[in-house]
Write a protein that holds these residues in place. Structure first.
Motif: not given
Length: 119
Positions: A20-48
């Motif tokens: 998977l890839s994620c491209a960031a644009s905009g005021t990206i200087f405000s981002i120190n940490v980038m990450g991936w979460y996932r959410q399966a049907p009927g489940k809470q979103r969780e950090l991967v």
């Protein structure tokens, strides 16, 4: 404002790999940490996985040893290499930007990309 756009999801058989890839644009200087979460049907979103601009990482126990997060600061992109995929990895994977590594505190979200692991 920050925009996050994911790519690379799809259908894969158990034991297979996806990147998977994620491209960031905009005021990206405000981002120190980038990450991936996932959410399966009927489940809470969780950090991967999450990664700081300096390369420190944090992984969910369920993906340690199988997934690898990486970041290209020059290109403002973050990647998630997923190997040895299991059916329970099936979810919408969502790119996030924010602060703090563990726990990550997300402030921005992408739209998500579907990952389906099935034979």
């Amino acid at each position: 404002q920050v925009q996050l756009v994911e790519s690379g999801g799809g259908l894969v058989q158990p034991g297979g790999s996806l990147r998977l890839s994620c491209a960031a644009s905009g005021t990206i200087f405000s981002i120190n940490v980038m990450g991936w979460y996932r959410q399966a049907p009927g489940k809470q979103r969780e950090l991967v996985a999450a990664i700081t601009s300096g390369g420190s990482t944090n992984y969910a126990d369920s993906v340690k040893g199988r997934f690898t997060i990486s970041r290209d600061n020059a290109k403002n992109t973050v990647h998630l290499q997923m190997n040895s995929l299991k059916p329970e990895d099936t979810a919408v994977y969502i790119c996030a930007g924010g602060r703090n590594l563990a726990p990550m505190i997300p402030g921005y979200w992408g739209q998500g990309t579907q990952v389906t692991v099935s034979s």
